[in-house]
Enzyme design. Structure first.
Site, PDB file in Angstrom:
ATOM      1  N   PHE A 250       0.724  -1.308   0.211  1.00 36.65           N
ATOM      2  CA  PHE A 250       0.066   0.321   0.146  1.00 36.65           C
ATOM      3  C   PHE A 250       0.851   1.346  -0.330  1.00 36.65           C
ATOM      4  CE2 PHE A 250      -2.490  -2.835   2.481  1.00 36.65           C
ATOM      5  CZ  PHE A 250      -3.242  -3.646   1.614  1.00 36.65           C
TER       6      PHE A 250
ATOM      7  N   ASP B 296       6.591  -6.807  13.186  1.00 40.63           N
ATOM      8  CA  ASP B 296       5.728  -7.308  13.421  1.00 40.63           C
ATOM      9  C   ASP B 296       5.736  -8.489  12.891  1.00 40.63           C
ATOM     10  OD1 ASP B 296       2.966  -7.924  11.304  1.00 40.63           O
ATOM     11  OD2 ASP B 296       3.569  -6.178   9.839  1.00 40.63           O
TER      12      ASP B 296
ATOM     13  N   GLY C 127      -1.688  -9.638  10.666  1.00 39.17           N
ATOM     14  CA  GLY C 127      -2.458  -8.967   9.987  1.00 39.17           C
ATOM     15  C   GLY C 127      -3.655  -7.524  10.716  1.00 39.17           C
TER      16      GLY C 127
ATOM     17  N   HIS D 241      -3.746   1.345  12.537  1.00 38.92           N
ATOM     18  CA  HIS D 241      -4.564   2.162  12.503  1.00 38.92           C
ATOM     19  C   HIS D 241      -5.383   2.639  13.370  1.00 38.92           C
ATOM     20  CE1 HIS D 241      -1.860   2.796   9.415  1.00 38.92           C
ATOM     21  NE2 HIS D 241      -1.621   2.882   8.734  1.00 38.92           N
TER      22      HIS D 241
END
Length: 206
Positions: free
Chosen positions: A16, A66, A70, A139
């Site tokens: 993205f 990470d 997800g 986010h």
């Protein structure tokens, strides 16, 4: 000068990060002071390759943190859910295989250090001053606040805090990255540098 092969690989990778924002991120990493580059939120590795294009020239490393399960927006029923990323053995998102393929295909395994864990857990163990910190994890407000609180203290004076997906207008995107950007800037600790698109760049002054 940035590594041209890794820049080209980044531009072609799935993810993205728009090319102009990725190039700006890479240039910021190239100009940052000495020290490691750290990314919170790697997804499939597109932004990692932009950072690697700078790290290779700097003779340093990019550390990516990470859990690869997800973010909220990647889960079933959400806008960015991709069923191909679900591990059928456990029924959960798993972006690590795709991330590893991206890094390997670009020939960047020598400069990328992947840490598979929750960012807040690693932040508690981290001790090395960072040259550039790139926040691009979950986010939600809670997660974005945790990332800023956990990792910003590790940024060296003169280092660069990069925050992705910063939109002042809620119609353009989620507000959690915008709120931590404003929080950092309003603290008086940072000076804003020239960003690109939704990428904001701040230099730590003290």
């Amino acid at each position: 000068m940035l590594d041209a092969d890794l820049l080209a690989a980044a531009a072609e990778a799935t993810g993205f990060m728009p090319a102009d924002e990725g190039a700006a991120l890479a240039q910021a990493a190239l100009a940052a002071p000495d020290g490691p580059i750290l990314e919170v939120g790697s997804y499939l590795g597109k932004s990692t390759l932009y950072l690697a294009a700078a790290a290779r020239v700097r003779g340093g490393k990019v550390v990516t943190v990470d859990h690869h399960r997800g973010s909220e927006e990647h889960q079933p029923g959400w806008e960015y859910h991709d069923p191909h990323l679900v591990d059928p053995a456990v029924g959960l998102i798993d972006t690590l295989p795709g991330f590893r393929r991206t890094i390997a295909a670009a020939g960047a395994e020598d400069v990328v250090v992947a840490v598979v864990a929750r960012a807040e857990d690693v932040a508690r163990l981290w001790a090395t001053p960072l040259a550039l910190l790139f926040l691009d994890g979950s986010h939600t407000d809670e997660s974005a606040q945790r990332d800023l609180a956990g990792w910003a203290p590790h940024l060296t004076v003169g280092g660069v805090l990069a925050i992705h997906d910063v939109f002042a207008d809620p119609a353009d995107g989620g507000q959690a990255p915008y709120r931590i950007y404003r929080q950092a800037l309003d603290s008086g600790t940072y000076t804003e540098l020239t960003g690109q698109g939704s990428l904001r760049l701040l230099r730590r002054d003290r």
